[in-house]
Design a protein around this motif. Structure first.
Motif, mmCIF file in Angstrom:
data_model
loop_
_atom_site.group_PDB
_atom_site.id
_atom_site.type_symbol
_atom_site.label_atom_id
_atom_site.label_comp_id
_atom_site.label_asym_id
_atom_site.label_seq_id
_atom_site.Cartn_x
_atom_site.Cartn_y
_atom_site.Cartn_z
ATOM 1 N N ILE A 24 77.943 126.521 18.695
ATOM 2 C CA ILE A 24 76.676 126.191 17.879
ATOM 3 C C ILE A 24 76.586 124.782 17.918
ATOM 4 C CG2 ILE A 24 75.456 126.512 15.593
ATOM 5 C CD1 ILE A 24 75.916 129.119 17.244
ATOM 6 N N PHE A 25 77.494 124.133 17.513
ATOM 7 C CA PHE A 25 77.187 122.765 17.085
ATOM 8 C C PHE A 25 77.854 121.623 18.201
ATOM 9 C CE2 PHE A 25 80.426 124.078 13.891
ATOM 10 C CZ PHE A 25 81.682 123.490 14.713
ATOM 11 N N GLY A 26 78.565 122.000 19.062
ATOM 12 C CA GLY A 26 79.072 121.293 20.207
ATOM 13 C C GLY A 26 80.254 120.767 19.759
ATOM 14 N N PRO A 27 80.699 119.527 20.469
ATOM 15 C CA PRO A 27 82.217 119.328 20.274
ATOM 16 C C PRO A 27 82.227 118.317 18.867
ATOM 17 C CG PRO A 27 81.148 118.022 21.949
ATOM 18 C CD PRO A 27 80.338 118.985 21.689
ATOM 19 N N ILE A 28 83.527 118.393 18.095
ATOM 20 C CA ILE A 28 83.627 117.837 17.066
ATOM 21 C C ILE A 28 84.090 116.324 17.267
ATOM 22 C CG2 ILE A 28 85.072 117.487 15.000
ATOM 23 C CD1 ILE A 28 83.104 119.888 14.656
ATOM 24 N N PRO A 31 79.500 118.834 12.113
ATOM 25 C CA PRO A 31 78.155 118.268 11.753
ATOM 26 C C PRO A 31 77.143 118.893 11.110
ATOM 27 C CG PRO A 31 78.297 119.138 14.073
ATOM 28 C CD PRO A 31 79.533 119.479 13.463
ATOM 29 N N PRO A 32 76.260 118.104 10.369
ATOM 30 C CA PRO A 32 75.274 118.785 9.406
ATOM 31 C C PRO A 32 74.645 119.641 10.161
ATOM 32 C CG PRO A 32 74.965 116.482 9.269
ATOM 33 C CD PRO A 32 76.180 116.632 10.443
ATOM 34 N N SER A 33 73.968 120.854 9.524
ATOM 35 C CA SER A 33 72.861 121.535 9.997
ATOM 36 C C SER A 33 71.704 121.107 9.763
ATOM 37 C CB SER A 33 73.151 123.068 9.501
ATOM 38 O OG SER A 33 72.909 123.084 8.093
ATOM 39 N N ARG A 55 77.508 120.724 6.251
ATOM 40 C CA ARG A 55 78.574 121.812 6.310
ATOM 41 C C ARG A 55 79.749 121.631 5.645
ATOM 42 N NH1 ARG A 55 76.416 122.423 11.923
ATOM 43 N NH2 ARG A 55 75.304 124.384 12.167
ATOM 44 N N PRO A 56 80.490 122.526 4.983
ATOM 45 C CA PRO A 56 81.672 122.240 4.380
ATOM 46 C C PRO A 56 82.898 122.032 5.271
ATOM 47 C CG PRO A 56 81.357 124.666 4.157
ATOM 48 C CD PRO A 56 80.034 124.041 4.952
ATOM 49 N N LEU A 57 83.852 121.559 5.008
ATOM 50 C CA LEU A 57 85.177 121.500 5.734
ATOM 51 C C LEU A 57 85.339 122.860 6.392
ATOM 52 C CD1 LEU A 57 87.440 119.085 4.063
ATOM 53 C CD2 LEU A 57 86.231 118.367 6.067
ATOM 54 N N SER A 58 85.904 122.876 7.578
ATOM 55 C CA SER A 58 86.215 124.285 8.346
ATOM 56 C C SER A 58 87.472 124.218 8.944
ATOM 57 C CB SER A 58 85.105 124.574 9.378
ATOM 58 O OG SER A 58 83.811 124.716 8.675
ATOM 59 N N ILE A 59 87.950 125.612 9.035
ATOM 60 C CA ILE A 59 89.543 125.738 9.883
ATOM 61 C C ILE A 59 88.842 126.216 11.047
ATOM 62 C CG2 ILE A 59 91.574 126.885 10.081
ATOM 63 C CD1 ILE A 59 91.266 126.638 6.941
#
Length: 115
Positions: A86-90, A49-51, A56-60
């Motif tokens: 930090i950002f909770g569940p995707i 999710p955005p900060s 935010r960029p795609l992440s692994i």
């Protein structure tokens, strides 16, 4: 009888950063399968999710477990990067692709000389 159709696509992703070290290093190239279901314990390409400062960029990240709101994902290197702590569940829709394999780096690349 109807057949189920899946929209699977194969693609490439390049690792940026150290959040998945030692599993993946900055610059590693990965073969990914878009549209695949996440599985606990497997690395996945996710859209965090955005900060407060923007997207935010795609992440692994490594898939830990499923929650009511999506998937809990973690970095292999907890001292680097951000993850569900930090950002909770995707959300389910932001689980982009399953990592299939790391493409080996060429060994002993030689520079061509101009004569």
């Amino acid at each position: 009888m109807s057949r189920l159709r899946h929209n699977y696509r194969i693609g490439l992703a390049t690792v940026r950063g150290r959040s998945m070290f030692p599993t993946y290093r900055d610059g590693d190239r990965l073969l990914v399968l878009y549209g695949a279901r996440p599985r606990a314990g497997r690395p996945h390409l996710v859209q965090p999710p955005p900060s407060a400062t923007g997207a935010r960029p795609l992440s692994i990240k490594r898939v830990e477990h499923r929650t009511d709101d999506g998937w809990w994902v973690l970095s292999d290197n907890p001292d680097e990067g951000t993850d569900s702590r930090i950002f909770g569940p995707i959300p389910y829709r932001d689980m982009v692709a399953k990592i299939l394999v790391r493409i080996p780096r060429p060994i002993g690349r030689r520079r061509l000389r101009r004569e």
